[in-house]
Design an enzyme around this catalytic site. Sequence first.
Site, PDB file in Angstrom:
ATOM      1  N   ASP A   1       0.824  -1.217   0.000  1.00  0.00           N
ATOM      2  CA  ASP A   1       0.000   0.000   0.000  1.00  0.00           C
ATOM      3  C   ASP A   1       0.857   1.267   0.000  1.00  0.00           C
ATOM      4  O   ASP A   1       0.370   2.349  -0.310  1.00  0.00           O
ATOM      5  CB  ASP A   1      -0.931   0.012   1.224  1.00  0.00           C
ATOM      6  CG  ASP A   1      -0.144  -0.165   2.512  1.00  0.00           C
ATOM      7  OD1 ASP A   1       0.455   0.805   2.984  1.00  0.00           O
ATOM      8  OD2 ASP A   1      -0.111  -1.296   3.046  1.00  0.00           O
TER       9      ASP A   1
ATOM     10  N   ASP B   1       6.106  -5.633   7.055  1.00  0.00           N
ATOM     11  CA  ASP B   1       4.772  -5.002   7.046  1.00  0.00           C
ATOM     12  C   ASP B   1       3.829  -5.978   6.339  1.00  0.00           C
ATOM     13  O   ASP B   1       3.398  -5.751   5.213  1.00  0.00           O
ATOM     14  CB  ASP B   1       4.884  -3.677   6.286  1.00  0.00           C
ATOM     15  CG  ASP B   1       3.592  -2.902   6.261  1.00  0.00           C
ATOM     16  OD1 ASP B   1       2.609  -3.336   6.890  1.00  0.00           O
ATOM     17  OD2 ASP B   1       3.552  -1.847   5.593  1.00  0.00           O
TER      18      ASP B   1
HETATM   19  N1  SAM Z   1      -0.945  -2.840   7.638  1.00  0.00           N
HETATM   20  C1  SAM Z   1      -1.325  -4.101   7.213  1.00  0.00           C
HETATM   21  C2  SAM Z   1      -1.998  -4.993   8.188  1.00  0.00           C
HETATM   22  O1  SAM Z   1      -1.349  -5.519   9.092  1.00  0.00           O
HETATM   23  O2  SAM Z   1      -3.191  -5.167   8.053  1.00  0.00           O
HETATM   24  C3  SAM Z   1      -0.394  -4.771   6.279  1.00  0.00           C
HETATM   25  C4  SAM Z   1      -0.469  -4.013   5.017  1.00  0.00           C
HETATM   26  S1  SAM Z   1       0.284  -4.510   3.590  1.00  0.00           S
HETATM   27  C5  SAM Z   1      -1.043  -4.232   2.491  1.00  0.00           C
HETATM   28  C6  SAM Z   1       0.539  -6.235   3.649  1.00  0.00           C
HETATM   29  C7  SAM Z   1       1.085  -6.749   2.320  1.00  0.00           C
HETATM   30  O3  SAM Z   1       1.871  -7.905   2.550  1.00  0.00           O
HETATM   31  C8  SAM Z   1       0.012  -7.160   1.308  1.00  0.00           C
HETATM   32  O4  SAM Z   1      -0.011  -6.267   0.239  1.00  0.00           O
HETATM   33  C9  SAM Z   1       0.416  -8.574   0.881  1.00  0.00           C
HETATM   34  O5  SAM Z   1       0.259  -8.806  -0.500  1.00  0.00           O
HETATM   35  C10 SAM Z   1       1.878  -8.604   1.320  1.00  0.00           C
HETATM   36  N2  SAM Z   1       2.391  -9.962   1.549  1.00  0.00           N
HETATM   37  C11 SAM Z   1       1.737 -11.003   2.141  1.00  0.00           C
HETATM   38  N3  SAM Z   1       2.531 -12.083   2.151  1.00  0.00           N
HETATM   39  C12 SAM Z   1       3.708 -11.720   1.576  1.00  0.00           C
HETATM   40  C13 SAM Z   1       4.924 -12.408   1.303  1.00  0.00           C
HETATM   41  N4  SAM Z   1       5.061 -13.699   1.635  1.00  0.00           N
HETATM   42  N5  SAM Z   1       5.917 -11.727   0.705  1.00  0.00           N
HETATM   43  C14 SAM Z   1       5.793 -10.411   0.380  1.00  0.00           C
HETATM   44  N6  SAM Z   1       4.653  -9.725   0.589  1.00  0.00           N
HETATM   45  C15 SAM Z   1       3.630 -10.360   1.194  1.00  0.00           C
END
Ligand code: SAM
Length: 289
Positions: free
Chosen positions: A88, A157
């Site tokens: 994001d 994150d």
């Molecule tokens: N603030 C947030 C929360 O805790 O609700 C987290 C926000 S951010 C949008 C989380 C991101 O982590 C998502 O866009 C997701 O696609 C990404 N994500 C999940 N698993 C992942 C992985 N194994 N490697 C890299 N990114 C990942």
Amino acid sequence: MAVDLWFTENHTKNARFSMKVDKLIFTKQSEFQRIDIFDSLEFGRVLTLDGYTMLTEKDEYMYHEMIVHVPMCVHPEAENVLVIGGGDGGTVRELARYDSIKNIDLVEIDEDVVTACQKYLPSTASRLDDPRVKKHYEDGLKFIRHHENEYDVIIVDSTDPFGPGEGLFTREFYGNCYRALKEDGIMVNQHESPFYTDTAYAMQRAHERIVQSFPISRVYEVHIPTYPSGHWLFGFASKKYHPYKNVDFKRWERLNLKTRYYNVKLHAASFALPTYVEEMLREVEHNAS
Ligand code: SAM
């Protein structure tokens, strides 16, 4: 008469949180998850993944300021930073305010999250095109295996410990983060909530694994009204620096960064935890030793 449209998230099997929806803006099933963006009347624009709230315009600054400024205040000269997840752009936006940072690697598994946020959430995604940011669309668990002694700060994150985010809560992952950090590196991670049973279990398990990987491991808290229970934790794991003792808070204040949630008094205070949380942490620290 207007349609009475509400978004509801199950915080547990028996507790729900709802926001009145003004308008649905974007919906897509990506390769990894269902992405929705909608306007709510109380919280402004909202991003959800698989039906879980990731951020709202009204309270995202609490999360992003605390996940970034705490490690950036402790580390005296962070230049090379890795963000895992965070598509994001809120974490990158806060990091990009530091002129001292020379490089930010953003490792996000789902390019569709970045594209959607750049289009519909410019308030968080505004700095994703900063020339210091390199985007890598891959699994953070795999990316980290190939890096050693490189980063000053790593910020995890991530989404919750199921679905694509599961691997980012494993012992292998934390061990590889340790290896990818320089000798005075710091890792901060999204650490779930101590309040409800499911998230409390996830936070204890994460803490146990981080304690096994890092010599210094503490937890700090932040108030995020739209997350389950509103009481959220971040993990602070470090090779050398204590999270608040001997920190040069004056140096951070001289940077003159304007923040809405973070300040140096709150920094140390956020590591003072309620007794029930301290007890939960001690329980697993004991298992880990
Ligand atoms: N603030 C947030 C929360 O805790 O609700 C987290 C926000 S951010 C949008 C989380 C991101 O982590 C998502 O866009 C997701 O696609 C990404 N994500 C999940 N698993 C992942 C992985 N194994 N490697 C890299 N990114 C990942």
